[in-house]
Design a protein around this motif. Structure first.
Motif, PDB file in Angstrom:
ATOM      1  N   GLU A  46       0.822  -1.210   0.000  1.00 46.95           N
ATOM      2  CA  GLU A  46       0.000   0.000   0.000  1.00 46.95           C
ATOM      3  C   GLU A  46       0.854   1.257   0.000  1.00 46.95           C
ATOM      4  OE1 GLU A  46      -2.398  -0.649   3.400  1.00 46.95           O
ATOM      5  OE2 GLU A  46      -3.611  -2.234   2.452  1.00 46.95           O
ATOM      6  N   ALA A  47       2.011   1.169   0.642  1.00 46.00           N
ATOM      7  CA  ALA A  47       2.926   2.314   0.652  1.00 46.00           C
ATOM      8  C   ALA A  47       3.859   2.316  -0.555  1.00 46.00           C
ATOM      9  CB  ALA A  47       3.747   2.310   1.942  1.00 46.00           C
ATOM     10  N   ASP A  48       3.711   1.299  -1.408  1.00 44.78           N
ATOM     11  CA  ASP A  48       4.569   1.146  -2.588  1.00 44.78           C
ATOM     12  C   ASP A  48       6.046   1.117  -2.183  1.00 44.78           C
ATOM     13  OD1 ASP A  48       4.936   0.706  -5.277  1.00 44.78           O
ATOM     14  OD2 ASP A  48       5.150   2.830  -5.762  1.00 44.78           O
ATOM     15  N   ARG A  49       6.323   0.382  -1.106  1.00 44.07           N
ATOM     16  CA  ARG A  49       7.695   0.321  -0.599  1.00 44.07           C
ATOM     17  C   ARG A  49       8.272  -1.092  -0.636  1.00 44.07           C
ATOM     18  NH1 ARG A  49      10.433   4.557  -0.730  1.00 44.07           N
ATOM     19  NH2 ARG A  49      11.764   3.824   0.999  1.00 44.07           N
ATOM     20  N   HIS A  55      -0.767  -5.996  -7.835  1.00 43.19           N
ATOM     21  CA  HIS A  55      -0.957  -4.832  -6.972  1.00 43.19           C
ATOM     22  C   HIS A  55      -0.063  -3.674  -7.401  1.00 43.19           C
ATOM     23  CE1 HIS A  55      -2.443  -3.229  -3.077  1.00 43.19           C
ATOM     24  NE2 HIS A  55      -1.359  -2.492  -3.152  1.00 43.19           N
ATOM     25  N   THR A  56       1.122  -3.986  -7.868  1.00 43.67           N
ATOM     26  CA  THR A  56       2.055  -2.928  -8.272  1.00 43.67           C
ATOM     27  C   THR A  56       1.903  -2.556  -9.745  1.00 43.67           C
ATOM     28  OG1 THR A  56       3.754  -4.582  -8.794  1.00 43.67           O
ATOM     29  CG2 THR A  56       3.761  -3.654  -6.578  1.00 43.67           C
ATOM     30  N   ARG A  57       0.999  -3.240 -10.443  1.00 42.03           N
ATOM     31  CA  ARG A  57       0.773  -3.028 -11.874  1.00 42.03           C
ATOM     32  C   ARG A  57       2.060  -3.211 -12.689  1.00 42.03           C
ATOM     33  NH1 ARG A  57      -2.382   0.666  -9.243  1.00 42.03           N
ATOM     34  NH2 ARG A  57      -4.618   0.551  -9.661  1.00 42.03           N
ATOM     35  N   ALA A  58       2.872  -4.112 -12.221  1.00 41.11           N
ATOM     36  CA  ALA A  58       4.140  -4.367 -12.892  1.00 41.11           C
ATOM     37  C   ALA A  58       3.973  -5.480 -13.921  1.00 41.11           C
ATOM     38  CB  ALA A  58       5.203  -4.756 -11.866  1.00 41.11           C
ATOM     39  N   GLU A  59       4.896  -5.529 -14.849  1.00 47.41           N
ATOM     40  CA  GLU A  59       4.949  -6.639 -15.793  1.00 47.41           C
ATOM     41  C   GLU A  59       5.466  -7.870 -15.033  1.00 47.41           C
ATOM     42  OE1 GLU A  59       4.617  -8.598 -19.510  1.00 47.41           O
ATOM     43  OE2 GLU A  59       3.879  -6.644 -18.804  1.00 47.41           O
TER      44      GLU A  59
END
Length: 448
Positions: A48-51, A75-79
């Protein structure tokens, strides 16, 4: 544009096993690992904190490592790129890194590399990842069934968050199976097959914490009952056949649970190690908690063996500890060892009868005052009140024994038998009791 891409994807989806089709799409669907994956848990807070940087997921098969990697990427919208360390090499990893750099530079999108069974990479192969993981070009999510502190090199561990996954409990696995039975899109909701509750419990308990194994067995059971001429129902027997494990009739919460436990204790009490081993095996095959079994053995070791062989209680205590720390299947050996030892040990319930008689006196209202010479004289004012005066210190007398009143009443609770080690206690106690009729003389002490 590839006009057949969707057709090929649909064909691949059609052959996916149930465990893959039912893989959770969100954290709300994820089951288990509440110690870090629950709302407010460490993993959720980091995401949630993108950490969240790189991570090592460590745990047994079927506990959710691959699923967590997919959820992290979503969740991170990563590939999301997945490689299996048993098949991939340095060349494959470098290709992923190069593509990740280009993607990050062109669109700002990050890349998650899921490296399954990362422990299969040797040190040199793991070192290839270090620089790009540290610079954030690549988010590594490694999965391993081995202890990462032995299987993953220290520099990579220092750049990663370690999450230890635990085996799923039967309740969690049953919840997953019920979700699969209700899901008409990805699961078995449209199969028309009913599944008995005891069949679901059996699959959940015998999966050994592996959700993949339970879902695979459930799918086999359901599909087998869709054949023409079959009643569309999964029974306990069908579940056992589907998991290739015979379903042993055993209700871990009902009469069978208590009846078999009673048979185990009575077999040990009756000095029949063969019967004890059979009832122990019934409990183990029925999915009984090994800690419960160990506690029953410990009870028998004290209640029925007692001082006839004090070693029995020590071995039973060790069985409890080992069952807690090792778990099945290895814990069965110490349970069998303890059960056989207790069954073969000489028996005495003298201590059991003694404490029961003493408690009965107390419950009946016999409240004896502590004799004055036994009272504590260490607190302020105790000496002035005469507390502890006249106490005879046994070590000042021959054999560290002196006749002295320790109760204030004539009571005899402990009557040792002549069996095993207790025979020696009986002889020693008889000699002491005979001496209690002779008043003691004050000890002769040499002057300083």
């Amino acid at each position: 544009m590839d006009l057949f891409a969707e057709q090929r994807a649909a064909a691949l989806r059609s052959v996916e096993p149930l465990a893959v089709r039912m893989r959770p799409r969100t954290f709300d669907e994820f089951v288990g690992q509440e110690h870090f994956a629950r709302p407010g848990g460490l993993l959720r807070r980091l995401l949630e904190a993108d950490r969240l940087g790189s991570a090592i997921l460590y745990g047994p098969p079927g506990c959710g490592k691959t699923t967590l990697a997919h959820l992290i990427a979503r969740h991170t919208r990563a590939e999301f790129i997945a490689l299996h360390a048993a098949e991939a090499g340095v060349k494959d990893v470098r290709a992923v890194i190069d593509t990740a750099r280009q993607r990050l530079a062109a669109s700002g999108q990050r890349t998650v590399l899921f490296l399954d069974e990362i422990h299969r990479f040797n040190r040199a192969q793991q070192d290839v990842l270090l620089q790009d993981v540290e610079e954030g070009v690549l988010t590594l999510v490694g999965a391993t069934t081995e202890n990462p502190f032995f299987a993953v090199n220290a520099p990579l561990l220092s750049r990663s968050q370690i999450f230890e996954l635990r085996p799923l409990g039967p309740a969690d696995i049953e919840r997953l199976m019920r979700a699969a039975l209700a899901d008409t899109e990805r699961g078995l909701g449209g199969s028309g097959v009913s599944v008995d509750d005891d069949a679901l419990r059996f699959l959940a308990e015998r999966a050994d914490g592996d959700a993949r194994r339970a879902l695979s067995a459930l799918e086999v059971a359901v599909r087998s009952q869709q054949a023409p001429g079959r009643t569309p129902r999964v029974t306990l027997e069908v579940a056992g056949e589907s998991m290739q494990v015979r379903a042993v009739p055993y209700d871990a919460t009902g009469d069978t649970h208590y009846d078999v436990a009673s048979a185990l204790i009575k077999s040990m009490r009756g000095s029949d190690p063969d019967a004890a081993l059979y009832w122990l095996a019934r409990m183990l095959e029925g999915g009984e908690d090994p800690r419960f079994i160990a506690r029953r053995i410990a009870i028998c070791a004290s209640e029925d063996v007692g001082n006839a062989d004090p070693q029995a209680a020590i071995l039973a205590a060790a069985a409890i500890k080992i069952a807690e720390t090792v778990g099945l299947p290895e814990a069965e050996y110490v349970l069998a060892q303890a059960a056989v030892y207790v069954a073969c040990a000489p028996k005495s319930n003298a201590v059991t009868l003694a404490i029961a008689a003493a408690r009965e006196d107390v419950r009946g209202g016999l409240t004896l005052p502590v004799p004055p010479h036994l009272r504590d004289r260490s607190y302020a004012g105790a000496a002035r009140l005469g507390r502890g005066e006249g106490y005879l210190y046994p070590h000042d007398y021959p054999g560290a024994f002196v006749e002295q009143d320790y109760l204030g009443a004539h009571k005899r609770y402990y009557n040792p038998t002549d069996r095993g080690e207790e025979a020696g206690l009986a002889a020693r106690l008889a000699a002491w009791r005979a001496k209690r009729s002779t008043p003691a003389e004050p000890p002769q002490r040499s002057s300083d």
